[in-house]
Design a protein around this motif. Structure first.
Motif, mmCIF file in Angstrom:
data_model
loop_
_atom_site.group_PDB
_atom_site.id
_atom_site.type_symbol
_atom_site.label_atom_id
_atom_site.label_comp_id
_atom_site.label_asym_id
_atom_site.label_seq_id
_atom_site.Cartn_x
_atom_site.Cartn_y
_atom_site.Cartn_z
ATOM 1 N N CYS A 43 0.831 -1.181 0.000
ATOM 2 C CA CYS A 43 0.000 0.000 0.000
ATOM 3 C C CYS A 43 0.877 1.247 0.000
ATOM 4 O O CYS A 43 0.663 2.171 -0.789
ATOM 5 N N GLN A 81 -2.364 1.450 7.526
ATOM 6 C CA GLN A 81 -2.183 0.023 7.265
ATOM 7 C C GLN A 81 -0.903 -0.487 7.909
ATOM 8 O O GLN A 81 -0.875 -1.531 8.551
ATOM 9 N N ILE A 117 -7.097 -1.380 -1.210
ATOM 10 C CA ILE A 117 -6.592 -2.116 -0.062
ATOM 11 C C ILE A 117 -7.062 -3.558 -0.121
ATOM 12 O O ILE A 117 -6.310 -4.487 0.186
#
Lengths: 493, 501, 531
Positions: free
Chosen positions: A332, A398, A480
């Motif tokens: 990410c 994240q 995601i």
């Protein structure tokens, strides 16, 4: 046909790039059209390939025995390839305008386009040897780009770049040999390929080799103590620093680190060992170190380069968490950081191109004269520091979640480092914006009267990037999910 | 097709006799004859190779049909034939690549002499490769030394004389030690034919007799050949000899002469002593240690060097170190890697020497780094060739050097103790190689500022030097082929080594 | 989804704010373009005036409209809106509960009054479009912040608030102001990141990040893993405490407030610091839950920090000669009263804290506006220059006096009520020795407050000739004081737009003290809910 497409997207830019200085173009415009068309066609092919999802591997040729150069597209590679496919055409567009004042365009674009092919080679590498192959190629074809201005500084920078790269590759080589010797196969398999029976009691040796190998590949990612090449390489023209030294080349290093950690050595062997701790400490240190150096740096592009050093280590931090979540976080940040940093670099480039100023203290008041560029720069800066609603927040979230969930106290320290770095990022990015927009009470605006926003060739990529940053920030869920799907193959064990 | 069996003998004799022939011909004709002869020899070696591959086993050719111990034997297997063919190829390309320098640097009256020397050298190399008799080998080692001295000295300036003298002294010392070892062995076994010696040595080892003299003999032969092939620390003669002689000579010396001795060493290992005995003796540890030391020291010396030719020469020291390190691993995999490196180094180093001469040509004849700036633009082909050679030496994939590095590393992984030292030495040496080679490449492509242009800078295009261009292009191709598709060569080496025993 | 209209005031203010900013920018670019032809763009004065009138009308009109909408939204029942999902299980979610109502009402009242005041005040600062642009932006963000229904949404607007409000601080563009603004920015961000650190961990240990009275900590996740959690919570407290001026991250406050234009400092001191308080309330009472903290070392550390801040703030204010700085230090001290009330974790303490949020907002805002008037009308910044000001502006000084009394906590002003509850909360809570130390510190601080506020009133009304001549000051200053006193002899109250907000605030400060029942009941209701 779908197998052949894999080799096409690698070879087309390489061959097409080599042709650039040879083809008899009548004028500059023809050449630019050819280049943009080449890049666009390749991007279209990549997207076609991504949609097609070829399953088999394509063997290009064999070195010896079972050592072969072959391509295979899996989830990880798909992300990297997609990223390259989006960024390259835009960056090329930007370069058309920027390279006007740098000269030697044919040579420049030749190597610039070749790098595209090499990047895809890395993305689609099926085994560690192929990856190593393209990894080295990458170092070589980007060398002329760093040397482009051909000043003494550029020559020295390219020299140190090369030493670092080849040195790194030399140590990565050791890791590759061990994978070949102790693995069941050299192809990338989620969860690693090491054969416990062959390792026997040599676990410590394997860990040592992992550290060497990880650091070797991470030289490209500018992990401390191998980080100084990146800011020095900032002498290259901005499209190079932006696309290659903030995205393609350095992400190749991160990508290789992911491959080695998750697909070759396997997290089973590494998690919770001293090897993990060693690399994590280095990575965490780099996160803070890069930011602190960025803070001290007064040259705009070098400051951004140091910022890249730090942000790349975010990615590596995700990698060395050695959990599926960590990998998802790393991916990410790799994806999001690319857009954020290329955006900042392009803004810096636009300023340099339009005003010839490259030091932070020369930017006073420019915000008033180049509002579009500086608004975009500010947004990218805020995204980098992790303001919610922009891309950086999501990827940091994240990473931090993965770190918290990993139950590793060292990773918790890493979360702290992320935030310290976010604060430092705020300081070094926002001071620039503040200078540009609020130069002070009695600032003489006639000093910046010559500055103005650049034309659409530069503004279009910038606008696209900033929109993507906001999109990532506000609606990251589909991305995601895709990334987590890729990472979830790790949970087999 | 059995007449092909004669070819290996013919090729030795042919090269021996074309020497005198060259002396009576005119300069041009001598050159042509020389080229034709090398091509012919190469073709004959290829034929032998083909024959051996067909039959699947090595053959022994008894000269005059006198059986041993009275007669003299020649033995040709896959490895021998391949090496012979490959050496001929390299020799040919070296001759082509240095043709202009030869004509300008050597006195016209002595040019015929050069061809004689080359013929003698080739003859001795082939003999070293093919012979099955240890004493014959010694004789041709001496011939080799003498002709090599001639090749160094023939370009006459003060330095080459000094270099040749040093080379001569060191080489003779090596030959002496070799002879001494050989005498010991003869004393112990009573044989000179390799196969016979091997049987006797195995019997000795099995009985546990004469262990110390045997060890001494092995060490003496190893040290002798190590001196001759410039293993660290016996490399001091090398930079001058390679650095100041004419470019053909340098290329030939670095890629063929030293390799001939190394090949002889391999033969001694496999054919004379037996590899199992060698790999259990302590000699290989010494070779290993000095090999690694050579890798590092050679590169460090090269980094400090300021003269491109001498830099390449020092690089040879490092590469020789690689080869001995491979031997030192004491496994067949290590030896395969070493022999592959012999091949790859021969292809690369001669390329580098010839490219370097092309580069110095356009830099006012100067070999100092500061004068080479931008030479890559002035002589494009030489620049590219030098870059390819450098990348190969550094070990970048796609070029020959990478494969040998790969094989060295893979061979090392099988070894418990020597694994990490080898791998780390490889890594460090790669970095050091990168430092001096890439530094040079970058300098070649750094443009000269207009104000700094010096007298003597010219530009050379491919068309101006057709022969040299062909040689360079072939060398580049050779490097790429060896780098991309090493499998056939490795296969030949492997079968060849199997045929040795 | 039907409740989406509650965000309309936000949309309105953000829209108009951005419009004003773009306008200001466009003007600059035009001015720079016009600069080259050498003719300075000295637009005719009436035209400029007209432009300003439009700006003022637009700003105040928007504010009023937004205020009506906001209050309407806030007081029309519990409404919630999920805007979109930022991440899986983390929506941008707004929910109006009693805390939101309380805070948003305070914010709205203050913001409108200060906005009206600014129309006059900002005339001598210039760049009004930019000021009102950011001013409206901050209002929109604050409403969102108050309406936030989960931690991440709150964090989002918390950070946006920092970014939107720092241009208010550097408004006058002097080097000092820019440095102060940066200091404000970085302290706030530092605090926000410490908060974020905690959020990362809370996400792991809580069942959800949506605010629930009493907390959402999930017991099974916490059990056995609590080692890091208290540390994280303490970091959050310190981090969000940065905005509230809590020691050790308080240093930005006395730097930033004085250099900002007075309306901005009034808003900062009255409202922005309260958003730190709001964040802490949300974290402690709605996510972590008071039960988790009660009796732990975290609570005691927190309490100690607040008391240190209370005392230190007052002491520094006492020693400070510049009026606005003195008020800033006073804010440091007073906001920690609130935090202390929260830290004791008792219903009475919580009630007191909520009351003090409102009262202090009103009072401190009023004080800063007064200081602004002194600065605007007479150019006086230092306390010792204010001697005799009462003769010139008696109404203003009377208001000031009232505010001062409220801040000290003298009945029947509002400050007394909140402090009463705070002290009650501390005394009845089960916190050992702290239940005596706390009120004692509060008392000492109140004395100090009296010491640093009331002398201005005394000197203002009774400049006392003999005292100034008695001191060993240089004669020049003496003459100046005399001249001022002479000049101040004739009454010269400020314009109505400045005076009226001040009077309203004063009325509020007094009225809330006289009729505290409504407020205490409301705050007490919330307290009963969360504890």
């Amino acid at each position: 046909m779908h197998i052949a497409i894999m080799i096409t997207v690698v070879l087309l830019p390489i061959l097409g790039g080599i042709l650039i200085p040879m083809l008899p173009f009548h004028n500059r415009k023809q050449m630019l059209i050819y280049i943009e068309a080449l890049v666009l066609v390749n991007s279209a092919l990549i997207i076609a390939m991504l949609l097609d999802e070829p399953e088999e591997a394509f063997v290009l040729f064999r070195f010896t025995g079972d050592l072969r150069v072959s391509f295979h597209l899996d989830g990880l590679g798909r992300i990297f390839a997609a990223m390259a496919a989006v960024l390259w055409p835009l960056a090329v567009l930007y370069s058309f305008e920027y390279m006007k004042h740098e000269g030697h365009e044919a040579t420049f674009f030749m190597f610039y386009v070749i790098t595209y092919g090499i990047t895809l080679g890395v993305a689609m590498a099926d085994n560690i040897l192929t990856m190593y192959f393209f990894f080295e190629m990458m170092s070589l074809v980007t060398l002329p780009l760093i040397m482009h201005t051909q000043t003494r500084e550029a020559v020295l920078a390219s020299r140190s770049y090369l030493y670092y790269m080849i040195g790194g590759a030399a140590f990565a080589f050791i890791g590759m040999i061990f994978i070949l010797a102790y693995g069941t196969t050299s192809t990338f398999v989620p969860g690693g390929v090491l054969d416990p029976a062959k390792i026997g009691d040599k676990t410590n040796m394997m860990l040592f080799v992992y550290v060497l190998c990880f650091l070797g590949f991470s030289v490209k990612t500018a992990v401390w103590p191998f980080s100084s090449w990146l800011p020095r390489a900032g002498v290259a023209p901005t499209p190079v620093t932006a696309l290659l030294h903030a995205v393609a080349v350095v992400n190749t290093g991160a990508f290789a680190a992911m491959r080695v950690t998750y697909y070759s050595f396997g997290t089973e062997l590494l998690r919770g060992t001293w090897a993990q701790n060693v690399v994590m400490v280095l990575v965490i240190f780099t996160i803070v170190y890069g930011c602190s150096r960025a803070l001290k740096e007064t040259h705009l592009k070098r400051r951004l380069a140091w910022s890249t050093v730090s942000n790349l280590s975010y990615i590596l931090f995700g990698v060395v968490l050695m959990t599926p979540l960590g990998l998802a976080g790393a991916l990410c940040h790799m994806l999001f950081h690319s857009f954020m940093k290329i955006c900042s670099f392009f803004c810096a480039g636009a300023v340099m191109y339009k005003t010839g100023r490259s030091y932070v203290h020369e930017l006073d008041g420019l915000g008033r004269r180049m509002p579009k560029v500086f608004v975009i720069f500010t947004i990218s800066g805020m995204a980098l520091m992790g303001v919610p609603g922009l891309a950086g927040f999501v990827s940091k979230w994240q990473l931090a979640q993965a770190a918290v969930a990993s139950e590793n106290p060292l990773a918790w320290v890493g979360v702290g480092a992320l935030l310290i770095s976010a604060l430092l990022t705020a300081i070094y990015m926002l001071t620039i914006s503040v200078r540009a927009f609020f130069p002070g009470k009695d600032f003489d605006y006639s000093k910046v009267a010559d500055a103005e926003d650049p034309n659409w060739l530069m503004l279009l990529p910038l606008t696209v990037f900033v929109l993507v940053i906001v999109l990532f920030g506000l609606h990251p869920q589909p991305f995601i999910r895709a990334l987590q799907e890729v990472a979830s193959v790790m949970t087999v064990s | 097709m059995d007449f092909i069996r004669n070819f290996s003998f013919f090729s030795i004799v042919l090269s021996l006799f074309s020497g005198p022939l060259s002396s009576i011909l005119g300069r041009k004709w001598a050159k042509r004859v020389n080229t034709a002869e090398i091509i012919l020899l190469g073709l004959m070696s290829v034929a032998v190779l083909w024959y051996v591959l067909q039959t699947g086993e090595a053959f022994v050719y008894t000269m005059g049909h006198f059986p041993a111990p009275w007669g003299n034997e020649i033995r040709a297997g896959v490895l021998e034939a391949f090496m012979a063919a490959f050496f001929c190829l390299i020799m040919l390309l070296c001759m082509w690549g240095g043709v202009r320098e030869r004509e300008s640097e050597i006195e016209a009256s002595k040019q015929n002499l050069y061809y004689i020397m080359v013929n003698l050298l080739l003859c001795s190399l082939l003999a070293l490769i093919y012979t099955n008799d240890l004493f014959t080998a010694y004789v041709f080692v001496e011939i080799n030394t003498i002709s090599a001295c001639g090749l160094i000295m023939i370009r006459q300036n003060g330095r080459t004389i000094e270099a040749a003298t040093r080379y001569m002294i060191m080489s003779l010392l090596g030959s002496g030690l070799l002879l001494l070892g050989l005498c010991f062995l003869y004393d112990l076994t009573g044989h000179l034919l390799m196969s016979n010696i091997q049987e006797a040595v195995h019997a000795l080892v099995a009985n546990g007799q004469y262990q110390t003299p045997l060890l001494v003999s092995i060490s003496l032969m190893c040290v002798g050949l190590a001196i001759k092939s410039a293993l660290f620390p016996f490399h001091t003669w090398l930079p001058d000899a390679y650095g100041y002689s004419t470019v053909s000579s340098a290329a030939i010396l670095s890629s063929l002469v030293s390799k001939g001795y190394i090949f002889l060493l391999v033969k001694i290992f496999y054919r004379v002593i037996g590899f199992d005995i060698i790999s259990s003796s302590k000699v290989i540890h010494v070779l290993f240690a000095f090999g690694i030391a050579g890798m590092i020291v050679g590169s460090v010396d090269a980094i400090r060097e300021n003269d491109i030719r001498r830099m390449i020469a020092y690089s040879s020291v490092a590469q020789i170190g690689y080869i001995y390190m491979g031997f030192g691993l004491g496994t067949t995999a290590g030896v395969i890697a070493s022999i592959y490196h012999v091949v790859c180094h021969a292809a690369t180093k001669s390329l580098l020497f010839i490219a370097a001469s092309g580069i110095t040509d356009v830099s006012g004849g100067s070999r100092h780094f500061e004068d080479l700036t931008g030479a890559g633009y002035r002589n494009k082909l030489a620049g590219v060739a030098f870059t390819v050679g450098s990348l190969s030496m550094v070990g970048v994939p796609m070029f020959a050097g990478f494969i040998s590095k790969l094989y060295f590393a893979q061979a090392a992984v099988g070894h418990t103790v020597k694994m990490l030292p080898t791998l780390i030495a490889l890594a460090i040496s790669t970095i050091l190689n990168a430092v001096y080679f890439m530094k040079t490449v970058i300098r070649l492509y750094t443009p000269v500022k207009d104000g700094e242009k010096k007298a003597g800078y010219g530009t050379i295009t491919v068309r101006q030097q057709p022969v040299k261009a062909v040689a360079l292009i072939l060398f580049i191709l050779l490097n790429v082929i060896l780098g991309l598709n090493a499998e056939p060569v490795i296969g030949l080496i492997r079968t060849g080594l199997e045929m040795f025993s | 989804m039907s409740d989406l209209w509650i965000l309309s005031p936000v949309l309105l203010t953000l829209g108009v704010g951005i419009f004003l900013l773009v306008w200001s920018f466009a003007e600059h670019i035009l001015a720079a373009k016009a600069f080259r032809p050498a003719e300075p763009a000295a637009g005719s004065k009436p035209e400029k005036e007209a432009g300003l009138k439009t700006v003022h009308g637009l700003a105040v009109g928007t504010l009023l409209a937004a205020a009506v909408l906001t209050l309407g939204a806030a007081w029309s029942g519990d409404r919630s809106v999920t805007l979109f999902y930022l991440m899986k299980d983390i929506p941008i979610y707004f929910h109006i509960d009693d805390i939101s109502r309380w805070f948003v009402t305070v914010v709205t009242v203050i913001w409108v009054l200060v906005g009206i005041y600014s129309t006059v005040y900002m005339q001598h600062e210039g760049e009004e479009k930019r000021f009102f642009g950011f001013y409206l932006l901050v209002y929109g963000v604050l409403v969102c912040l108050d309406f936030s229904g989960n931690l991440v949404t709150m964090y989002l607007f918390y950070e946006l608030m920092t970014l939107a409000s720092f241009p208010l601080v550097l408004h006058n563009g002097s080097r000092e102001a820019i440095m102060a603004a940066l200091k404000y920015l970085f302290y706030s961000l530092c605090g926000a990141y410490m908060g974020l650190f905690g959020i990362y961990f809370l996400y792991r240990y809580c069942s959800s990040l949506t605010f629930m009275p009493g907390g959402t900590l999930s017991p099974e996740a916490v059990s056995g893993q609590a080692g890091i959690l208290p540390v994280a919570v303490l970091l959050m407290l310190i981090g969000f405490g940065a905005k509230a001026g809590m020691f050790p991250l308080h240093a930005w406050l006395p730097t930033a407030h004085p250099v900002a234009p007075s309306p901005a400092s009034a808003a900062l001191s009255g409202i922005i610091v309260k958003s730190g308080v709001l964040a802490i309330i949300r974290v402690v009472y709605y996510i972590v839950g008071p039960d988790f903290l009660r009796g732990t070392w975290v609570q005691y550390t927190w309490m100690a920090l607040t008391l240190v801040t209370v005392f230190m703030g007052s002491l520094l204010a006492y020693r400070e000669p510049v009026l606005k700085k003195r008020l800033a230090y006073s804010t440091v001290s007073q906001v920690s009263y609130i935090l202390f009330g929260l830290a004791v974790l008792s219903p009475a303490g919580f009630t007191g804290a909520l009351l003090h949020v409102a009262f202090h907002a009103v009072v401190k805002c009023g004080l800063f506006l007064t200081a602004g008037i002194f600065l605007f009308c007479c150019g006086k910044t230092r306390v010792d220059q204010l001697a005799g000001i009462g003769r010139r502006m008696p109404a203003v000084l009377w208001c000031y006096t009232l505010f001062a009394l409220a801040l000290i906590g003298i009945p029947p002003t509002s400050g007394f009520v909140s402090k009463w509850y705070l002290a009650q909360g501390a005394l009845h809570a089960d916190i050992g020795v702290w239940s005596y130390v706390g009120p004692a510190v509060l008392l000492v601080s109140a004395l100090l407050t009296a010491g640093y506020l009331l002398p201005i009133t005394m000197k203002g009304f009774f400049p006392g000739q003999e005292e100034s001549s008695g001191s060993a000051e240089d004669t020049e200053q003496k003459q100046r004081v005399q001249a001022d006193t002479a000049g101040a002899a004739k009454r010269q109250e400020p314009k109505a737009a400045m005076l009226v907000p001040l009077l309203i605030l004063a009325a509020l400060a007094l009225g809330m003290g006289l009729l505290p029942g409504v407020f205490t009941d409301f705050a007490g209701g919330i307290a009963a809910l969360v504890i």
